[in-house]
Design a protein around this motif. Sequence first.
Motif, short mmCIF file in Angstrom:
data_model
loop_
_atom_site.label_atom_id
_atom_site.label_comp_id
_atom_site.label_asym_id
_atom_site.label_seq_id
_atom_site.Cartn_x
_atom_site.Cartn_y
_atom_site.Cartn_z
N PRO A 356 0.83 -1.21 0.00
CA PRO A 356 0.00 0.00 0.00
C PRO A 356 0.86 1.25 0.00
O PRO A 356 1.99 1.25 0.52
N ASP A 391 -3.39 -5.13 -5.69
CA ASP A 391 -4.50 -5.62 -4.87
C ASP A 391 -5.58 -4.57 -4.65
O ASP A 391 -6.56 -4.81 -3.95
N ASN A 393 -5.38 -1.87 -2.91
CA ASN A 393 -5.39 -1.38 -1.52
C ASN A 393 -4.21 -0.44 -1.31
O ASN A 393 -3.05 -0.87 -1.28
N GLU A 394 -4.48 0.85 -1.17
CA GLU A 394 -3.42 1.85 -1.00
C GLU A 394 -3.31 2.37 0.43
O GLU A 394 -2.51 3.26 0.69
N GLY A 396 -2.96 0.85 4.41
CA GLY A 396 -2.82 -0.37 5.19
C GLY A 396 -2.41 -0.11 6.62
O GLY A 396 -1.72 0.87 6.93
N LYS A 415 -8.35 4.87 -1.99
CA LYS A 415 -8.44 3.60 -2.71
C LYS A 415 -8.01 2.52 -1.74
O LYS A 415 -6.81 2.34 -1.48
N THR A 416 -8.99 1.80 -1.19
CA THR A 416 -8.66 0.87 -0.12
C THR A 416 -9.72 -0.20 0.02
O THR A 416 -10.91 0.06 -0.12
N LYS A 417 -9.28 -1.41 0.32
CA LYS A 417 -10.17 -2.49 0.71
C LYS A 417 -10.12 -2.69 2.22
O LYS A 417 -11.12 -2.93 2.87
N GLU A 418 -8.94 -2.57 2.76
CA GLU A 418 -8.77 -2.82 4.20
C GLU A 418 -9.55 -1.83 5.04
O GLU A 418 -10.20 -2.20 6.01
N TYR A 419 -9.48 -0.57 4.68
CA TYR A 419 -10.21 0.44 5.44
C TYR A 419 -11.71 0.19 5.37
O TYR A 419 -12.42 0.29 6.36
N ASP A 420 -12.17 -0.20 4.22
CA ASP A 420 -13.60 -0.45 4.02
C ASP A 420 -14.07 -1.64 4.85
O ASP A 420 -15.20 -1.68 5.33
N ASN A 435 -12.94 4.42 -2.97
CA ASN A 435 -12.85 3.65 -4.22
C ASN A 435 -13.74 4.18 -5.35
O ASN A 435 -14.49 3.42 -5.97
#
Length: 500
Positions: A356, A391, A393-394, A396, A415-420, A435
């Motif tokens: 990230p 991935d 995910n920026e 982390g 731009k994130t999956k982990e935060y979401d 995102n």
Amino acid sequence: MRFLLPLLLVLSALTVLLPGCEPKEDIITTDSSAKLEFAQDTVKFDTIFVSVGTVSKRLWVYNRNARAVRVAEISLQNRPGVTYSLLVNGQPTLTARDVEIRGKDSLLVLVRATVDPTPSDLKPFLVVDDLKFRTNGNEQLVKVLSYGQNAYFHDAERIGRNTTWRADKPHVIYNSVLVERGATLTIEAGARIYSHAGSFLVVQGRLLCNPAFQPAGELKPEDRNFVRFQGDRREEQYQEVPGQWGGIQFDTLSRDNVVRFTEIRNSNYGLFFFNRRNYQPHPNVLVENSLFRNISTLNSGFGVEGAALLGVYGDFVVRNTLITNCEQYALFGIGNVNQLDYVTVANYARIVRDKPSVLLAPSIEINRVPTPAVAPRLVLRNSIVWGTNKDGNELGFVSGELYPSTISISNSVLKTKEYDNTGALGQRKNGNILNPIEGPNYLFRSTPNRFRGRTLDFQLDTLSPASNKAVPLSGLTRDLLNRPRSSTTPDIGAYERVNP
């Protein structure tokens, strides 16, 4: 019959010696009309520092004739102001003689330049020479142009007292520079600092980079008042290459550093704190209206890859700043305090990234020994964290569920999956935009994904989802280029949007 075999042997030997049986491309012609051709009529060196050599420039020399030619002499005129060396047929030389080029073949000549000192201190100066080829009585010349510039050279220098680096000539760092404890290095507006491969600016004392500059109006990205750090290779092919020099490293006791209106590019690190034992208070730096570009993945030797901002228990306050094209991290914070306001992270590196852009962790291992575990702190406001991580995910957090109370993210594009998916952080509704799709409402004017080959421009696009979505912050009324921000609905990121 007994004389037939010897006769055949004699005739065979004579046949080998006959000129007509030698390949014509090996037969040397002395015809004065047999001239050479060259890949270009000028060998040009970009601006180089006096007394410092450059990379070798290639010159292809072609013999278009059916027969071979013998070049009686390849030489330079040795005019004052520049020293050249040649590499001909793999051999270093100042003058090459009797060099043969087969018919329909070519010769590679390498030229290297070192510009001699001149009284000209301020502007680049031009040194012209001729590369001479003498063949069959013909003399053919290829121009050689070298742009030279004088500079201040800092070779393994130790700065033990308050010192100012002026902007009248470039500064070149060799074998690193150390600002000792108790000393302050001040760098004037407009200064240019070029570092040789592997060199760092190490600050045990204090660094004040462009502390006094107060712009009167809007700036251009290329404004001459920015302080600019980069590697010392001036050739065009090096302009966007990461990892050409070390970066700026702050020691444990370094305090109250300031970096303003500054560009740091093409390094292993941008700004780097190394306080491995978590001594208090942390070393710290204020970064304002600055740019970080092309930071490499090079490992520092203790397990941390390159980052524009790397804080090992060292604190960052960053405002109105662009961080772009880092091969891994834009910000890596270990047990430190980070406050980012109006920051744009646009991480479009040329390699495939798997880390990230922004990563926080409570500790790391250095030489297999873990550092003290300290919850990192992050205040991220009115900022963009974007890039091309494979991935998606920026943003982390290592063990982020253990320190949700120290994380505050608001009014930012992420731009994130982990935060979401990390419910423990519980801050998704703080005005953040997660995102967004990159089209048709593009974030930025020009990115590698959108316009290949065009100059990158990370100012906001006309319909950017970051437009008018920030909240006013006290004291931050202007953007990176000193343009006024809206007093009620400013834009997210380092740049306030204007019509192109």
